[in-house]
Scaffold this motif. Structure first.
Motif, PDB file in Angstrom:
ATOM      1  N   GLU A  44      -8.757 -32.430  60.616  1.00  0.00           N
ATOM      2  CA  GLU A  44      -8.062 -32.149  61.866  1.00  0.00           C
ATOM      3  C   GLU A  44      -7.121 -30.943  61.755  1.00  0.00           C
ATOM      4  O   GLU A  44      -6.814 -30.487  60.647  1.00  0.00           O
ATOM      5  CB  GLU A  44      -7.326 -33.391  62.381  1.00  0.00           C
ATOM      6  CG  GLU A  44      -6.256 -33.901  61.474  1.00  0.00           C
ATOM      7  CD  GLU A  44      -5.925 -35.382  61.739  1.00  0.00           C
ATOM      8  OE1 GLU A  44      -6.504 -36.017  62.638  1.00  0.00           O
ATOM      9  OE2 GLU A  44      -5.057 -35.888  61.021  1.00  0.00           O
ATOM     10  N   SER A  45      -6.698 -30.464  62.913  1.00  0.00           N
ATOM     11  CA  SER A  45      -5.859 -29.283  62.975  1.00  0.00           C
ATOM     12  C   SER A  45      -4.624 -29.427  62.072  1.00  0.00           C
ATOM     13  O   SER A  45      -3.983 -30.479  62.063  1.00  0.00           O
ATOM     14  CB  SER A  45      -5.426 -29.092  64.432  1.00  0.00           C
ATOM     15  OG  SER A  45      -4.807 -27.865  64.557  1.00  0.00           O
ATOM     16  N   GLY A  46      -4.342 -28.401  61.300  1.00  0.00           N
ATOM     17  CA  GLY A  46      -3.149 -28.413  60.458  1.00  0.00           C
ATOM     18  C   GLY A  46      -3.369 -29.036  59.087  1.00  0.00           C
ATOM     19  O   GLY A  46      -2.440 -29.141  58.290  1.00  0.00           O
ATOM     20  N   CYS A  47      -4.610 -29.430  58.762  1.00  0.00           N
ATOM     21  CA  CYS A  47      -4.821 -30.110  57.472  1.00  0.00           C
ATOM     22  C   CYS A  47      -4.897 -29.118  56.305  1.00  0.00           C
ATOM     23  O   CYS A  47      -4.927 -29.533  55.146  1.00  0.00           O
ATOM     24  CB  CYS A  47      -6.061 -31.000  57.515  1.00  0.00           C
ATOM     25  SG  CYS A  47      -7.588 -30.066  57.610  1.00  0.00           S
ATOM     26  N   GLY A  48      -4.977 -27.810  56.587  1.00  0.00           N
ATOM     27  CA  GLY A  48      -4.913 -26.835  55.498  1.00  0.00           C
ATOM     28  C   GLY A  48      -6.180 -26.037  55.262  1.00  0.00           C
ATOM     29  O   GLY A  48      -6.268 -25.282  54.288  1.00  0.00           O
ATOM     30  N   LYS A  49      -7.150 -26.123  56.166  1.00  0.00           N
ATOM     31  CA  LYS A  49      -8.439 -25.437  55.961  1.00  0.00           C
ATOM     32  C   LYS A  49      -8.255 -23.914  55.864  1.00  0.00           C
ATOM     33  O   LYS A  49      -8.751 -23.273  54.942  1.00  0.00           O
ATOM     34  CB  LYS A  49      -9.406 -25.762  57.112  1.00  0.00           C
ATOM     35  CG  LYS A  49      -9.606 -27.246  57.348  1.00  0.00           C
ATOM     36  CD  LYS A  49     -10.544 -27.512  58.506  1.00  0.00           C
ATOM     37  CE  LYS A  49     -10.046 -27.077  59.880  1.00  0.00           C
ATOM     38  NZ  LYS A  49      -8.873 -27.809  60.373  1.00  0.00           N
ATOM     39  N   SER A  50      -7.527 -23.346  56.849  1.00  0.00           N
ATOM     40  CA  SER A  50      -7.353 -21.885  56.834  1.00  0.00           C
ATOM     41  C   SER A  50      -6.508 -21.446  55.643  1.00  0.00           C
ATOM     42  O   SER A  50      -6.737 -20.368  55.078  1.00  0.00           O
ATOM     43  CB  SER A  50      -6.683 -21.402  58.121  1.00  0.00           C
ATOM     44  OG  SER A  50      -7.495 -21.685  59.212  1.00  0.00           O
ATOM     45  N   THR A  51      -5.556 -22.272  55.262  1.00  0.00           N
ATOM     46  CA  THR A  51      -4.713 -21.920  54.117  1.00  0.00           C
ATOM     47  C   THR A  51      -5.588 -21.803  52.857  1.00  0.00           C
ATOM     48  O   THR A  51      -5.420 -20.882  52.055  1.00  0.00           O
ATOM     49  CB  THR A  51      -3.595 -22.969  53.925  1.00  0.00           C
ATOM     50  OG1 THR A  51      -2.887 -23.090  55.159  1.00  0.00           O
ATOM     51  CG2 THR A  51      -2.633 -22.578  52.829  1.00  0.00           C
ATOM     52  N   VAL A  52      -6.560 -22.717  52.715  1.00  0.00           N
ATOM     53  CA  VAL A  52      -7.492 -22.624  51.575  1.00  0.00           C
ATOM     54  C   VAL A  52      -8.312 -21.338  51.693  1.00  0.00           C
ATOM     55  O   VAL A  52      -8.444 -20.576  50.730  1.00  0.00           O
ATOM     56  CB  VAL A  52      -8.431 -23.863  51.522  1.00  0.00           C
ATOM     57  CG1 VAL A  52      -9.539 -23.668  50.500  1.00  0.00           C
ATOM     58  CG2 VAL A  52      -7.639 -25.134  51.213  1.00  0.00           C
TER      59      VAL A  52
END
Ligand SMILES: Nc1ncnc2c1ncn2[C@@H]1O[C@H](COP(=O)(O)OP(=O)(O)OP(=O)(O)O)[C@@H](O)[C@H]1O
Ligand SMILES: [Mg+2]
Length: 339
Positions: A44-52
Motif C-alpha cells: 500500500e501507499s507509503g510502504c517504501g516501494k519508491s524509496t527502495v
C-alpha cells in the motif's frame, strides 16, 4: 554465466531525517533480481516501494539516507561507487522510468535534442549524426515514427510520451530497467499496450525489470516474481501467480482479497481492516500485528524474519515458523494446483 544475480539487495535500511527524528522508511529489505527477470514490488501507499527504487538507482537525496545494508550489482556494492562510476551505472547499467512522463521530458526542447543530450553525454566520440540515427532507431522500437523526433513533448499523447520516456531510458542498453508506477496515469488499454511493448523489448534485449505498481492483478500478469512490502519491510516474496493463488502472509492474503478476481464469479471484496502503520510508532514484534486476524502473543514480542516456507516462496510471519505450513495454506496450494 555470471554466478551473481544481476541485483542483490541485502538488508537495505533507508531513513528519512524529519523534525520528529529519523524515520526508517525501509527496514532490512533483501531480494534478488536475476538476469532477464521481472521482479515486482507491491504494497500500500507509503510502504517504501519508491524509496527502495530510488536507492537501487542511487538517486535518493536528503532527507533520505541509506543507513544500512548493501546493494550489489553483479556482485559489486554500488554504495561504494564514486560520482564518476555512478554516472555509468545510472544510464548504462540501470535506468529509471517514473510515473509522470511529462515531468521527465523537457517541455521546451524537441525530442531530438533530448535524445541527443543523453546519447552524446554518455558516448564519447559519438557524432551528432550517429546520435540522431540511434534516436530514430529508439523511436522505432517503441512504435513511434522517426520523423516525430522534430516534435515537442506536448505534441504527443500521454501514452506516446510514456513510450518516449521508455525509449530514452533504453538509449544506452541498460541491464536493469526500474519502472515506478510507469503507467498509473494512463487508461487501462494504453497501460496494457505499453507493458506489452516493454515485455517484447525485454524478450529481445534480455534486460531485467524492477516493476512497481498499485495494480496487483496487472503486476501478477507482468512479473515473474513479486515482493510484498508492508510498513517498510518485505513480508513475502513469491512467484507471481502464487501471490494470488497461494499467498502465505495474512497481509498478502488481504491484499489479494482487495482486488477483483481475474476469472470466476464476482465476489464481495474484503479489503484489509485498520490503517497503515505510523512509522514513528513501530511496535515490538510484527509490524502487521494490529491489523492481523491471526495475531498471537509471539507476534507482539518477536521480530519476524523472511524465511523460505515453500521452494521459492518466503514470508516473514510467525504463523509459519516451527509449525510449518498452516492447514489453510495447504488448501490454497491445492487450489492452485487445480486439485
Ligand atoms: N522526503 C521525505 N521526508 C520524510 N519522509 C518521507 C519522504 N519521502 C517519503 N517519506 C516517507 O517514506 C515512506 C515511504 O515512502 P515511499 O514514497 O517510498 O512509499 P511508496 O510505497 O512508494 O508509496 P506510493 O505507493 O504512494 O508511491 C512513507 O512513510 C513516506 O511518508
Ligand atoms: Mg511510490
Amino acid at each position: 554465466m555470471n554466478k551473481h544475480p544481476l541485483l542483490s539487495v541485502r538488508n537495505l535500511c533507508v531513513d528519512y531525517i524529519t523534525e520528529n527524528g529519523d524515520v526508517r522508511a525501509v527496514n532490512s529489505v533483501s531480494f534478488d533480481i536475476r538476469q532477464g527477470e521481472i521482479f515486482g514490488l507491491a504494497g500500500e501507499s507509503g510502504c517504501g516501494k519508491s524509496t527502495v527504487a530510488f536507492s537501487v538507482a542511487r538517486l535518493h537525496k536528503p532527507p533520505a539516507y541509506i543507513s544500512g545494508g548493501e546493494i550489489l550489482f553483479k556482485g559489486e556494492n554500488i554504495l561504494h561507487y564514486n560520482e564518476e562510476r555512478l554516472r555509468t551505472y545510472r544510464w548504462q547499467q540501470v535506468s529509471v522510468v517514473f510515473q509522470s512522463a511529462m515531468n521527465a521530458l523537457n517541455p521546451v526542447l524537441r525530442m531530438e535534442e533530448q535524445f541527443c543530450d543523453v546519447l552524446l553525454a554518455h558516448n564519447p566520440g559519438m557524432t551528432r549524426y550517429e546520435a540522431i540515427k540511434r534516436a530514430q532507431e529508439l523511436l522505432t522500437i517503441v512504435d513511434i515514427h522517426p520523423s516525430r523526433l522534430k516534435d515537442y513533448p506536448h505534441q504527443f499523447s500521454g501514452g506516446m510520451r510514456q513510450r518516449l520516456v521508455i525509449a530514452i531510458a533504453m538509449a544506452l542498453n541498460p541491464e536493469l530497467l526500474i519502472m515506478d508506477e510507469p503507467t498509473t496515469a494512463l487508461d487501462v488499454v494504453v497501460q496494457r499496450e505499453i507493458l506489452q511493448k516493454v515485455y517484447a523489448l525485454k524478450e529481445k534485449f534480455n534486460f531485467s525489470i524492477l516493476f512497481i505498481t498499485h495494480d496487483l492483478s496487472l503486476m501478477v500478469e507482468f512479473c515473474d516474481r513479486i515482493g510484498i512490502m508492508y510498513a517498510g519491510e518485505l513480508i513475502e516474496v513469491a512467484p507471481a501467480k502464487a501471490i494470488l493463488t497461494a499467498p502465505l502472509h495474512p497481509y498478502t492474503k488481504g491484499l489479494g482479497n482487495s482486488f477483483p478476481p481475474l476469472h470466476g464469479p464476482k465476489t464481495v471484496l474484503e479489503g484489509i481492516p485498520g490503517t497503515p502503520l505510523n512509522l514513528l510508532e513501530v511496535p515490538v514484534g510484527c509490524r502487521f500485528q494490529a491489523r492481523c486476524g491471526k495475531v498471537h502473543d509471539r507476534c507482539r514480542q518477536e521480530y519476524t524474519f523472511l524465511t523460505e516456507i515453500r521452494p521459492g516462496q518466503q514470508t516473514a510471519c510467525h504463523l509459519y515458523e516451527e509449525q510449518g505450513l498452516q492447514q489453510d495454506s495447504v488448501i490454497y496450494l491445492d487450489k492452485a494446483a487445480g486439485c
